[in-house]
Design a protein around this motif. Structure first.
Motif, PDB file in Angstrom:
ATOM      1  N   GLU A  77      51.984  33.088  -4.768  1.00  0.00           N
ATOM      2  CA  GLU A  77      52.629  34.277  -4.170  1.00  0.00           C
ATOM      3  C   GLU A  77      52.584  35.490  -5.101  1.00  0.00           C
ATOM      4  O   GLU A  77      52.702  36.625  -4.654  1.00  0.00           O
ATOM      5  CB  GLU A  77      54.081  33.955  -3.808  1.00  0.00           C
ATOM      6  CG  GLU A  77      54.144  32.981  -2.661  1.00  0.00           C
ATOM      7  CD  GLU A  77      55.510  32.929  -1.996  1.00  0.00           C
ATOM      8  OE1 GLU A  77      56.411  33.671  -2.409  1.00  0.00           O
ATOM      9  OE2 GLU A  77      55.650  32.117  -1.064  1.00  0.00           O
ATOM     10  N   ASP A  78      52.430  35.250  -6.395  1.00  0.00           N
ATOM     11  CA  ASP A  78      52.406  36.364  -7.347  1.00  0.00           C
ATOM     12  C   ASP A  78      51.020  36.996  -7.503  1.00  0.00           C
ATOM     13  O   ASP A  78      50.910  38.137  -7.934  1.00  0.00           O
ATOM     14  CB  ASP A  78      52.859  35.883  -8.738  1.00  0.00           C
ATOM     15  CG  ASP A  78      54.308  35.435  -8.716  1.00  0.00           C
ATOM     16  OD1 ASP A  78      55.085  36.045  -7.961  1.00  0.00           O
ATOM     17  OD2 ASP A  78      54.634  34.458  -9.418  1.00  0.00           O
ATOM     18  N   ASN A  79      49.958  36.212  -7.205  1.00  0.00           N
ATOM     19  CA  ASN A  79      48.620  36.750  -7.512  1.00  0.00           C
ATOM     20  C   ASN A  79      47.700  36.866  -6.290  1.00  0.00           C
ATOM     21  O   ASN A  79      46.544  37.269  -6.449  1.00  0.00           O
ATOM     22  CB  ASN A  79      47.960  35.908  -8.619  1.00  0.00           C
ATOM     23  CG  ASN A  79      47.739  34.469  -8.187  1.00  0.00           C
ATOM     24  OD1 ASN A  79      47.601  34.179  -7.005  1.00  0.00           O
ATOM     25  ND2 ASN A  79      47.688  33.552  -9.154  1.00  0.00           N
ATOM     26  N   TYR A  80      48.191  36.537  -5.080  1.00  0.00           N
ATOM     27  CA  TYR A  80      47.277  36.538  -3.930  1.00  0.00           C
ATOM     28  C   TYR A  80      46.734  37.933  -3.613  1.00  0.00           C
ATOM     29  O   TYR A  80      45.615  38.084  -3.125  1.00  0.00           O
ATOM     30  CB  TYR A  80      47.942  35.898  -2.702  1.00  0.00           C
ATOM     31  CG  TYR A  80      48.931  36.790  -1.987  1.00  0.00           C
ATOM     32  CD1 TYR A  80      48.538  37.582  -0.912  1.00  0.00           C
ATOM     33  CD2 TYR A  80      50.260  36.847  -2.397  1.00  0.00           C
ATOM     34  CE1 TYR A  80      49.463  38.408  -0.277  1.00  0.00           C
ATOM     35  CE2 TYR A  80      51.171  37.661  -1.765  1.00  0.00           C
ATOM     36  CZ  TYR A  80      50.774  38.442  -0.712  1.00  0.00           C
ATOM     37  OH  TYR A  80      51.661  39.272  -0.093  1.00  0.00           O
ATOM     38  N   LYS A  81      47.516  38.988  -3.966  1.00  0.00           N
ATOM     39  CA  LYS A  81      47.028  40.356  -3.706  1.00  0.00           C
ATOM     40  C   LYS A  81      45.846  40.683  -4.621  1.00  0.00           C
ATOM     41  O   LYS A  81      44.948  41.430  -4.229  1.00  0.00           O
ATOM     42  CB  LYS A  81      48.155  41.372  -3.891  1.00  0.00           C
ATOM     43  CG  LYS A  81      49.188  41.278  -2.776  1.00  0.00           C
ATOM     44  CD  LYS A  81      50.241  42.354  -2.876  1.00  0.00           C
ATOM     45  CE  LYS A  81      51.243  42.185  -1.733  1.00  0.00           C
ATOM     46  NZ  LYS A  81      52.376  43.090  -1.832  1.00  0.00           N
ATOM     47  N   SER A 140      41.849  39.782   4.855  1.00  0.00           N
ATOM     48  CA  SER A 140      42.953  40.682   4.505  1.00  0.00           C
ATOM     49  C   SER A 140      43.918  39.998   3.519  1.00  0.00           C
ATOM     50  O   SER A 140      43.890  38.771   3.341  1.00  0.00           O
ATOM     51  CB  SER A 140      43.723  41.051   5.768  1.00  0.00           C
ATOM     52  OG  SER A 140      44.307  39.879   6.297  1.00  0.00           O
ATOM     53  N   GLU A 141      44.813  40.804   2.960  1.00  0.00           N
ATOM     54  CA  GLU A 141      45.893  40.240   2.126  1.00  0.00           C
ATOM     55  C   GLU A 141      46.689  39.215   2.919  1.00  0.00           C
ATOM     56  O   GLU A 141      47.080  38.174   2.412  1.00  0.00           O
ATOM     57  CB  GLU A 141      46.858  41.360   1.684  1.00  0.00           C
ATOM     58  CG  GLU A 141      46.435  42.060   0.441  1.00  0.00           C
ATOM     59  CD  GLU A 141      47.494  43.038  -0.053  1.00  0.00           C
ATOM     60  OE1 GLU A 141      48.587  43.147   0.530  1.00  0.00           O
ATOM     61  OE2 GLU A 141      47.201  43.720  -1.050  1.00  0.00           O
ATOM     62  N   LYS A 142      46.931  39.546   4.205  1.00  0.00           N
ATOM     63  CA  LYS A 142      47.733  38.649   5.061  1.00  0.00           C
ATOM     64  C   LYS A 142      47.041  37.288   5.190  1.00  0.00           C
ATOM     65  O   LYS A 142      47.683  36.239   5.123  1.00  0.00           O
ATOM     66  CB  LYS A 142      47.900  39.317   6.433  1.00  0.00           C
ATOM     67  CG  LYS A 142      48.703  38.544   7.431  1.00  0.00           C
ATOM     68  CD  LYS A 142      49.028  39.428   8.643  1.00  0.00           C
ATOM     69  CE  LYS A 142      49.729  38.650   9.734  1.00  0.00           C
ATOM     70  NZ  LYS A 142      48.824  37.867  10.558  1.00  0.00           N
ATOM     71  N   ALA A 157      42.893  39.183  -2.944  1.00  0.00           N
ATOM     72  CA  ALA A 157      42.459  40.015  -1.805  1.00  0.00           C
ATOM     73  C   ALA A 157      41.730  41.273  -2.294  1.00  0.00           C
ATOM     74  O   ALA A 157      40.776  41.732  -1.654  1.00  0.00           O
ATOM     75  CB  ALA A 157      43.665  40.385  -0.950  1.00  0.00           C
ATOM     76  N   ALA A 158      42.157  41.807  -3.427  1.00  0.00           N
ATOM     77  CA  ALA A 158      41.498  43.011  -3.949  1.00  0.00           C
ATOM     78  C   ALA A 158      40.073  42.698  -4.413  1.00  0.00           C
ATOM     79  O   ALA A 158      39.157  43.516  -4.221  1.00  0.00           O
ATOM     80  CB  ALA A 158      42.317  43.581  -5.114  1.00  0.00           C
ATOM     81  N   PHE A 201      47.553  35.393   2.107  1.00  0.00           N
ATOM     82  CA  PHE A 201      48.949  34.923   2.051  1.00  0.00           C
ATOM     83  C   PHE A 201      49.111  33.679   2.925  1.00  0.00           C
ATOM     84  O   PHE A 201      49.737  32.694   2.514  1.00  0.00           O
ATOM     85  CB  PHE A 201      49.904  36.039   2.492  1.00  0.00           C
ATOM     86  CG  PHE A 201      51.340  35.631   2.422  1.00  0.00           C
ATOM     87  CD1 PHE A 201      51.976  35.499   1.196  1.00  0.00           C
ATOM     88  CD2 PHE A 201      52.057  35.343   3.574  1.00  0.00           C
ATOM     89  CE1 PHE A 201      53.302  35.091   1.114  1.00  0.00           C
ATOM     90  CE2 PHE A 201      53.383  34.933   3.500  1.00  0.00           C
ATOM     91  CZ  PHE A 201      54.005  34.809   2.263  1.00  0.00           C
TER      92      PHE A 201
END
Ligand SMILES: CC(C)(COP(=O)(O)OP(=O)(O)OC[C@H]1O[C@@H](n2cnc3c(N)ncnc32)[C@H](O)[C@@H]1OP(=O)(O)O)[C@@H](O)C(=O)NCCC(=O)NCCS
Length: 143
Positions: A9-13, A28-30, A16-17, A33
């Motif tokens: 949950e801390d690094n999934y963004k 997507s980020e979603k 996605a980047a 997630f």
């Protein structure tokens, strides 16, 4: 120093980047997630001296692993990060029977990477990709 860590949950963004920087039709980020609660999904983030540099996303279903995507940011390439991600996955999922993937026919870098891991071309999928349209090469490695 290269480190491989599970996506969370801390690094999934950050994952996605990397996806957004490397592909024309990124997840997507979603979506990343949601992968966190998919019991069949395994997503690994590679850190290069602490910086998010690459990732590998696979699904493992009934002993069959399918690679969804692997990518390394341009400035971190040719340092063995993709190799480290694949080695980590083979070690983590060593009970599996086979690993399959699709890759764009023109993607010489990825095909060369997979061949160093013993993947073999076993078929093609016509017009599998869009933006731009291209055939996929299907590759498999039995474990
Ligand atoms: C393909 C990709 C993941 C490789 O990542 P990387 O971290 O640079 O790869 P590595 O440094 O671990 O390379 C391992 C081996 O793969 C092969 N390889 C990697 N990039 C290559 C290139 N540009 N040309 C030829 N061979 C290449 C080489 O055999 C290399 O070993 P070597 O460096 O000792 O010669 C990276 O180029 C990338 O993110 N590309 C864009 C996204 C993509 O196409 N993903 C694949 C989707 S199927």
């Amino acid at each position: 120093m290269i480190e491989i860590t599970p996506m969370n949950e801390d690094n999934y963004k950050a994952v996605a980047a990397i996806e957004a920087a490397c592909f024309s039709q990124p997840w997507s980020e979603k979506t990343f997630f949601e992968e966190l609660s998919n019991p069949n999904a395994h997503t690994y983030l590679a850190l290069d001296s602490g910086e998010a540099a690459g990732f590998l996303s696979v699904w493992e279903i009934c002993g069959e692993v399918s690679i969804n995507n692997i990518a390394v940011l341009g400035k971190h390439r040719r340092k063995g990060i993709a190799r480290a991600l694949l080695e980590n996955m083979f070690n983590d999922l060593k009970e599996s029977e086979s690993v399959t993937l699709e890759v764009r026919r023109s993607n010489a870098a990825a095909i060369a990477l997979y061949e160093t891991f013993g993947f073999e071309k076993v078929g093609e999928r016509k017009n599998f990709y869009s933006q731009p349209a291209e055939d996929a090469v299907l590759m498999t490695r039995k474990l």
